[in-house]
Design an enzyme around this catalytic site. Structure first.
Site, PDB file in Angstrom:
ATOM      1  N   LYS A  28     -16.297  -5.321  -5.260  1.00  0.00           N
ATOM      2  CA  LYS A  28     -16.441  -6.357  -6.309  1.00  0.00           C
ATOM      3  C   LYS A  28     -17.323  -5.935  -7.479  1.00  0.00           C
ATOM      4  O   LYS A  28     -17.872  -6.764  -8.195  1.00  0.00           O
ATOM      5  CB  LYS A  28     -16.951  -7.700  -5.733  1.00  0.00           C
TER       6      LYS A  28
ATOM      7  N   HIS B 219     -15.060   2.817  -1.140  1.00  0.00           N
ATOM      8  CA  HIS B 219     -16.212   1.912  -1.056  1.00  0.00           C
ATOM      9  C   HIS B 219     -17.232   2.460  -0.049  1.00  0.00           C
ATOM     10  O   HIS B 219     -18.189   1.768   0.291  1.00  0.00           O
ATOM     11  CB  HIS B 219     -15.778   0.537  -0.544  1.00  0.00           C
TER      12      HIS B 219
ATOM     13  N   SER C 250     -18.717 -12.897  -6.600  1.00  0.00           N
ATOM     14  CA  SER C 250     -17.340 -12.404  -6.583  1.00  0.00           C
ATOM     15  C   SER C 250     -16.884 -12.159  -5.133  1.00  0.00           C
ATOM     16  O   SER C 250     -15.770 -12.536  -4.744  1.00  0.00           O
ATOM     17  CB  SER C 250     -17.267 -11.113  -7.407  1.00  0.00           C
TER      18      SER C 250
HETATM   19  P1  A3P Z   1     -15.016 -11.714 -10.644  1.00  0.00           P
HETATM   20  O1  A3P Z   1     -14.668 -12.135  -9.249  1.00  0.00           O
HETATM   21  O2  A3P Z   1     -16.451 -11.945 -10.988  1.00  0.00           O
HETATM   22  O3  A3P Z   1     -14.094 -12.308 -11.673  1.00  0.00           O
HETATM   23  P2  A3P Z   1     -13.320  -5.080  -7.627  1.00  0.00           P
HETATM   24  O4  A3P Z   1     -12.196  -4.493  -8.405  1.00  0.00           O
HETATM   25  O5  A3P Z   1     -14.423  -4.118  -7.333  1.00  0.00           O
HETATM   26  O6  A3P Z   1     -12.801  -5.783  -6.409  1.00  0.00           O
HETATM   27  O7  A3P Z   1     -14.026  -6.168  -8.550  1.00  0.00           O
HETATM   28  C1  A3P Z   1     -13.366  -7.382  -8.868  1.00  0.00           C
HETATM   29  C2  A3P Z   1     -14.135  -8.022 -10.007  1.00  0.00           C
HETATM   30  O8  A3P Z   1     -13.893  -7.275 -11.217  1.00  0.00           O
HETATM   31  C3  A3P Z   1     -13.652  -9.455 -10.268  1.00  0.00           C
HETATM   32  O9  A3P Z   1     -14.813 -10.141 -10.745  1.00  0.00           O
HETATM   33  C4  A3P Z   1     -12.636  -9.230 -11.382  1.00  0.00           C
HETATM   34  O10 A3P Z   1     -12.378 -10.384 -12.151  1.00  0.00           O
HETATM   35  C5  A3P Z   1     -13.352  -8.155 -12.197  1.00  0.00           C
HETATM   36  N1  A3P Z   1     -12.438  -7.403 -13.056  1.00  0.00           N
HETATM   37  C6  A3P Z   1     -11.308  -6.762 -12.712  1.00  0.00           C
HETATM   38  N2  A3P Z   1     -10.724  -6.226 -13.792  1.00  0.00           N
HETATM   39  C7  A3P Z   1     -11.515  -6.519 -14.847  1.00  0.00           C
HETATM   40  C8  A3P Z   1     -11.423  -6.243 -16.248  1.00  0.00           C
HETATM   41  N3  A3P Z   1     -10.413  -5.569 -16.771  1.00  0.00           N
HETATM   42  N4  A3P Z   1     -12.413  -6.705 -17.039  1.00  0.00           N
HETATM   43  C9  A3P Z   1     -13.455  -7.385 -16.518  1.00  0.00           C
HETATM   44  N5  A3P Z   1     -13.574  -7.691 -15.209  1.00  0.00           N
HETATM   45  C10 A3P Z   1     -12.614  -7.258 -14.383  1.00  0.00           C
END
Ligand code: A3P
Length: 260
Positions: free
Chosen positions: A44, A99, A129
């Site tokens: 996340k 991860h 998140s």
């Molecule tokens: P939120 O849940 O705060 O919205 P991961 O990819 O490590 O699982 O992280 C997911 C988080 O990254 C989510 O955060 C998601 O919305 C955010 N995210 C994914 N793509 C993104 C982008 N292009 N710009 C900003 N945030 C992004």
């Protein structure tokens, strides 16, 4: 199905996509190549965003690849059962995600020139998140209250272990020429400057227009509507799509924005 976990070397992993055998094999037998590029994060923290950016940089900003191949095949999570198989079949140069905390990462990294990009994010935002995602993902246990989840998060009683150990472990590589660290917040606040720094680390010369195309094609909105990037193709047995998706808010807290 609600997620079940097993403990491997004092770190929790979801049973449905990981196994102790795969984790041991990744740590002890997986051969890191000099031309590998690893996208490493605590969950996340912007894993899929960085994955999208690196996919687009590889294609000089052209969105053809990110619109035709699911992200988990573009940069497989090497420690998962599916990801390891995909990584072993991946034609070099490989783009891989992970991860894993540093102590469980393939030992062969030490003998290689592979490049690592480590993306970190404000832990408060990671916590929120992860809390929401744990309600959607059938791989994770459904959490109780946010307070009890906070206790688990602080004590590392969540998949992939403690955020604090993960970050301090990987930051031990800072100063190594093959290690690059960036924050989710930097990507938000200075997208073009971040692209320049990433391209410089990768030794990849992109024009300003190509870097702008990377930023645009990896934007929250473009990823949200791209089924190859938004997890909507993940089978229902792993994710309850009625409850939400990967692309939730994509916001950040004002505060510390740099790795230093
Ligand atoms: P939120 O849940 O705060 O919205 P991961 O990819 O490590 O699982 O992280 C997911 C988080 O990254 C989510 O955060 C998601 O919305 C955010 N995210 C994914 N793509 C993104 C982008 N292009 N710009 C900003 N945030 C992004």
């Amino acid at each position: 199905m609600d997620g079940e976990y097993f403990t491997h070397k004092r770190v929790l992993f979801p049973c449905s996509v990981y196994s102790p055998e795969t984790l041991s094999s990744v740590e002890n037998e997986f051969q890191v190549r000099d031309d590998d590029l690893f996208n490493i994060t605590y969950p996340k923290s912007g894993t899929n965003w960085m994955l999208e950016i690196l996919s687009l940089i590889r294609c000089e900003g052209d969105p053809g690849w990110v619109r035709s191949v699911p992200n988990w095949d573009r940069a497989p999570w090497v420690e998962s059962n599916h990801g390891l198989e995909a990584a072993l079949k991946y034609p070099p140069p490989r783009l891989l995600s992970s991860h894993l905390p540093v102590q469980l990462f393939p030992n062969s990294l030490q003998r290689s020139q592979a490049k690592i990009i480590y993306t970190l994010r404000c832990p408060k935002d990671v916590l929120v998140s992860l809390y929401h995602f744990s309600h959607i993902s059938r791989v994770f246990k459904t959490p109780g209250s946010l307070d009890s989840f906070l206790e688990d998060f602080l004590s590392g009683n969540v998949p992939y272990g403690s955020w604090f150990h993960h970050v301090t472990g990987w930051m031990g590589l800072k100063g190594n020429k093959n290690f690059f660290c960036i924050t989710y917040e930097e990507l938000q606040q200075d997208p073009l400057g971040s692209m320049q720094r990433i391209c410089c680390f990768l030794g990849k010369e992109l024009s300003v227009e190509q870097m702008a195309a990377v930023v645009k094609n990896a934007s929250f909105q473009n990823m949200k509507t791209n089924e190859m990037s938004n997890f909507s193709l993940i089978p229902d047995k792993y994710m309850d799509h009625q409850k939400g998706g990967l692309m939730r808010k994509g916001e950040f807290r004002v505060g510390t924005t740099e790795c230093d």
